[in-house]
Design a protein around this motif. Structure first.
Motif, mmCIF file in Angstrom:
data_model
loop_
_atom_site.group_PDB
_atom_site.id
_atom_site.type_symbol
_atom_site.label_atom_id
_atom_site.label_comp_id
_atom_site.label_asym_id
_atom_site.label_seq_id
_atom_site.Cartn_x
_atom_site.Cartn_y
_atom_site.Cartn_z
ATOM 1 N N VAL A 184 -59.474 33.767 66.362
ATOM 2 C CA VAL A 184 -59.916 35.261 66.733
ATOM 3 C C VAL A 184 -58.830 36.205 66.810
ATOM 4 O O VAL A 184 -57.818 35.979 67.795
ATOM 5 C CB VAL A 184 -60.863 35.157 68.225
ATOM 6 C CG1 VAL A 184 -61.254 36.567 68.585
ATOM 7 C CG2 VAL A 184 -61.771 34.101 67.848
ATOM 8 N N GLU A 185 -58.849 37.120 66.090
ATOM 9 C CA GLU A 185 -58.026 38.468 66.177
ATOM 10 C C GLU A 185 -58.339 39.244 67.292
ATOM 11 O O GLU A 185 -59.319 39.742 67.346
ATOM 12 C CB GLU A 185 -57.893 39.047 65.009
ATOM 13 C CG GLU A 185 -56.668 39.969 64.978
ATOM 14 C CD GLU A 185 -56.519 40.437 63.502
ATOM 15 O OE1 GLU A 185 -55.685 39.987 62.607
ATOM 16 O OE2 GLU A 185 -57.180 41.711 63.294
ATOM 17 N N LEU A 186 -57.206 39.365 68.430
ATOM 18 C CA LEU A 186 -57.599 39.868 69.602
ATOM 19 C C LEU A 186 -56.439 40.687 70.042
ATOM 20 O O LEU A 186 -55.530 39.981 70.087
ATOM 21 C CB LEU A 186 -58.245 38.809 70.480
ATOM 22 C CG LEU A 186 -58.883 39.480 71.825
ATOM 23 C CD1 LEU A 186 -60.243 40.246 71.513
ATOM 24 C CD2 LEU A 186 -59.366 38.342 72.842
ATOM 25 N N PRO A 187 -56.656 41.787 70.666
ATOM 26 C CA PRO A 187 -55.363 42.445 71.077
ATOM 27 C C PRO A 187 -54.856 41.799 72.548
ATOM 28 O O PRO A 187 -55.508 41.158 73.165
ATOM 29 C CB PRO A 187 -55.694 43.977 71.454
ATOM 30 C CG PRO A 187 -56.936 44.204 70.600
ATOM 31 C CD PRO A 187 -57.701 42.935 70.504
ATOM 32 N N VAL A 188 -53.359 41.768 72.505
ATOM 33 C CA VAL A 188 -52.840 40.853 73.483
ATOM 34 C C VAL A 188 -53.229 41.143 75.029
ATOM 35 O O VAL A 188 -53.820 40.285 75.762
ATOM 36 C CB VAL A 188 -51.466 41.245 73.284
ATOM 37 C CG1 VAL A 188 -50.705 39.948 74.594
ATOM 38 C CG2 VAL A 188 -50.881 40.733 72.068
ATOM 39 N N PRO A 189 -53.550 42.357 75.506
ATOM 40 C CA PRO A 189 -53.961 42.615 76.566
ATOM 41 C C PRO A 189 -55.551 42.285 77.069
ATOM 42 O O PRO A 189 -55.772 41.902 78.140
ATOM 43 C CB PRO A 189 -53.792 44.305 76.742
ATOM 44 C CG PRO A 189 -52.904 44.770 75.774
ATOM 45 C CD PRO A 189 -53.058 43.759 74.750
ATOM 46 N N ASP A 190 -56.151 42.022 76.029
ATOM 47 C CA ASP A 190 -57.436 41.537 76.169
ATOM 48 C C ASP A 190 -57.813 40.054 76.166
ATOM 49 O O ASP A 190 -58.591 39.606 76.633
ATOM 50 C CB ASP A 190 -58.467 42.255 75.038
ATOM 51 C CG ASP A 190 -58.383 43.696 74.951
ATOM 52 O OD1 ASP A 190 -58.201 44.274 75.912
ATOM 53 O OD2 ASP A 190 -58.864 44.270 73.849
ATOM 54 N N GLN A 191 -56.771 39.247 75.775
ATOM 55 C CA GLN A 191 -56.805 38.191 75.770
ATOM 56 C C GLN A 191 -57.040 37.307 76.974
ATOM 57 O O GLN A 191 -58.050 36.427 77.229
ATOM 58 C CB GLN A 191 -55.709 37.510 74.948
ATOM 59 C CG GLN A 191 -55.801 37.631 73.625
ATOM 60 C CD GLN A 191 -54.505 37.201 72.689
ATOM 61 O OE1 GLN A 191 -53.300 36.496 73.480
ATOM 62 N NE2 GLN A 191 -54.084 37.867 71.575
ATOM 63 N N PRO A 192 -56.283 37.585 78.137
ATOM 64 C CA PRO A 192 -56.712 36.924 79.708
ATOM 65 C C PRO A 192 -58.069 37.014 79.758
ATOM 66 O O PRO A 192 -58.712 36.075 80.331
ATOM 67 C CB PRO A 192 -55.577 37.463 80.406
ATOM 68 C CG PRO A 192 -54.637 37.885 79.481
ATOM 69 C CD PRO A 192 -55.057 38.331 78.050
ATOM 70 N N ALA A 202 -58.770 29.471 74.492
ATOM 71 C CA ALA A 202 -57.497 29.254 74.483
ATOM 72 C C ALA A 202 -56.534 30.787 73.848
ATOM 73 O O ALA A 202 -57.102 31.380 72.761
ATOM 74 C CB ALA A 202 -56.670 28.038 73.965
ATOM 75 N N PHE A 203 -55.483 30.967 74.339
ATOM 76 C CA PHE A 203 -54.485 31.957 73.516
ATOM 77 C C PHE A 203 -53.314 31.432 73.680
ATOM 78 O O PHE A 203 -52.697 30.652 74.482
ATOM 79 C CB PHE A 203 -54.773 33.143 74.111
ATOM 80 C CG PHE A 203 -54.329 33.560 75.292
ATOM 81 C CD1 PHE A 203 -52.872 34.076 75.846
ATOM 82 C CD2 PHE A 203 -55.197 33.462 76.599
ATOM 83 C CE1 PHE A 203 -52.603 34.491 77.037
ATOM 84 C CE2 PHE A 203 -54.635 33.696 77.707
ATOM 85 C CZ PHE A 203 -53.455 34.192 78.079
ATOM 86 N N VAL A 204 -52.397 32.267 72.668
ATOM 87 C CA VAL A 204 -50.958 31.699 72.582
ATOM 88 C C VAL A 204 -50.398 32.975 73.377
ATOM 89 O O VAL A 204 -50.405 34.008 73.126
ATOM 90 C CB VAL A 204 -50.414 31.887 71.089
ATOM 91 C CG1 VAL A 204 -49.041 31.324 71.247
ATOM 92 C CG2 VAL A 204 -51.133 30.679 70.502
ATOM 93 N N ALA A 205 -49.460 32.508 74.595
ATOM 94 C CA ALA A 205 -49.066 33.701 75.533
ATOM 95 C C ALA A 205 -47.589 33.932 75.086
ATOM 96 O O ALA A 205 -46.756 32.862 75.603
ATOM 97 C CB ALA A 205 -49.443 33.171 76.759
ATOM 98 N N GLY A 206 -47.206 35.161 74.823
ATOM 99 C CA GLY A 206 -45.544 35.457 74.726
ATOM 100 C C GLY A 206 -45.614 36.138 75.972
ATOM 101 O O GLY A 206 -46.492 36.286 76.736
#
Length: 332
Positions: A184-192, A202-206
């Motif tokens: 799923v392509e999703l802007p980083v701030p929206d992932q949590p 799940a997401f990969v967290a930088g």
């Protein structure tokens, strides 16, 4: 210390945080028009294109410390949202050097863009328990390994990019098939929030999102870097146009020396580096003091230190052909 008036193009705070996961994709322009020209006092200008992420901290810190002045280089730092934007600016002559994830350079070169990597920017963390791109899940998630993500939704900032590559590495190394994951392509701030709402699994967290997520109770499912290699690997790099390097080797040699000195200084002055990162990214200094960082100034730019990511890029289809690392790396 310099007052930072040569830092241009800093983007808004929300996008700054979003850029934290970009590591995360064009012959050459005339250096004498956009930088690299010798002034009357012998000082040459350099415009560096970078992404406002933690790995860019050393170059900001080195500007403040006067390291570039010592090499008769007048540094201007421009920020952008992505490596492809920076690559385009380099090839048009607007920037002389650029920062990005090494896989972005592999992709650009495969697409006929004649770049060379001139210096390491960062390597992955030395401590395998101190991952800087962990896969995060909810604390009560049923998942026990990355292989359990088969058949589930995993968010990444850009499909086919470095972050997705990291997740695919972890899933395969722990016995799963990345092809069976719904990406799923999703802007980083929206992932949590998407994770909390059950829209992704799940997401990969930088950083700083990894630290923020763990503080909020999220659980690390896997550390892709530790599964990629037993040792640290060079992941962030500085690159330039091959044509410009060949036309100005002494100039680029001074740039490389300045970058290497910047990395060494950053690696030896952690508190100053974190303060520079807070200034660069706009995050709270208290958070900057806690986030996990990669390794700076400890690993040389060499084929051996790029090989694990080069192999993975081919294996998972990020590039179609094995990168010629000897040709991509410039040796002053």
């Amino acid at each position: 210390m310099k007052n930072g008036n040569k830092r241009r193009g800093i983007i808004g705070s929300a996008t700054l945080l979003a850029a934290s996961l970009v590591l995360a994709g064009c012959g050459g322009g005339a250096a004498s028009e956009a930088g690299g020209g010798a002034a009357e006092d012998g000082v040459q200008s350099v415009t560096a294109g970078t992404i406002p992420v933690t790995d860019s901290g050393p170059i900001f810190l080195s500007e403040e410390q006067g390291i570039w002045d010592e090499h008769d280089l007048d540094l201007t730092i421009e920020t952008a949202n992505s490596s492809p934007t920076i690559i385009s600016a380099i090839m048009s002559g607007d920037y002389q050097i650029g920062y990005g994830g090494v896989t972005s350079v592999f992709q650009a070169v495969e697409n006929g863009i004649d770049l060379q990597i001139i210096a390491a920017a960062s390597a992955t963390a030395d401590d395998p328990d101190n991952g800087i791109n962990d896969i995060l899940v909810l604390p009560d998630s049923e998942f026990q390994t990355a292989a359990d993500l088969e058949g589930h939704k995993v968010a990444v900032n850009a499909l086919g990019g470095y972050v997705q590559l990291l997740a695919m590495i972890a899933i395969k190394e722990e016995g799963g098939n990345p092809d069976n994951v719904e990406w799923v392509e999703l802007p980083v701030p929206d992932q949590p929030a998407a994770l909390e709402n059950g829209n992704i699994d799940a997401f990969v967290a930088g950083e700083p999102f990894g630290t923020l997520g763990r503080k909020d109770g999220l659980r690390t499912l896997a550390n892709p870097h530790a599964l990629l290699s037993d040792g640290a690997v060079v992941a962030g790099v500085w690159f330039a146009s091959r044509a410009e390097i060949e036309a100005n080797p002494e100039y680029y040699g001074e740039i490389v020396d300045a970058i290497n000195e910047a990395n060494t200084y950053a690696g030896e002055n952690d508190d100053e580096l974190r303060a520079a990162i807070a200034d660069l990214t706009g995050i709270d200094p208290g958070l900057a003091a806690e986030i996990r960082l990669g390794s700076y100034g400890k690993y040389d730019l060499s084929p051996e230190n790029l090989q694990p990511l080069a192999d993975a890029a081919v294996e998972f289809g990020v590039v179609q052909n094995a990168p010629d690392l000897e040709a991509i790396i410039w040796n002053p």
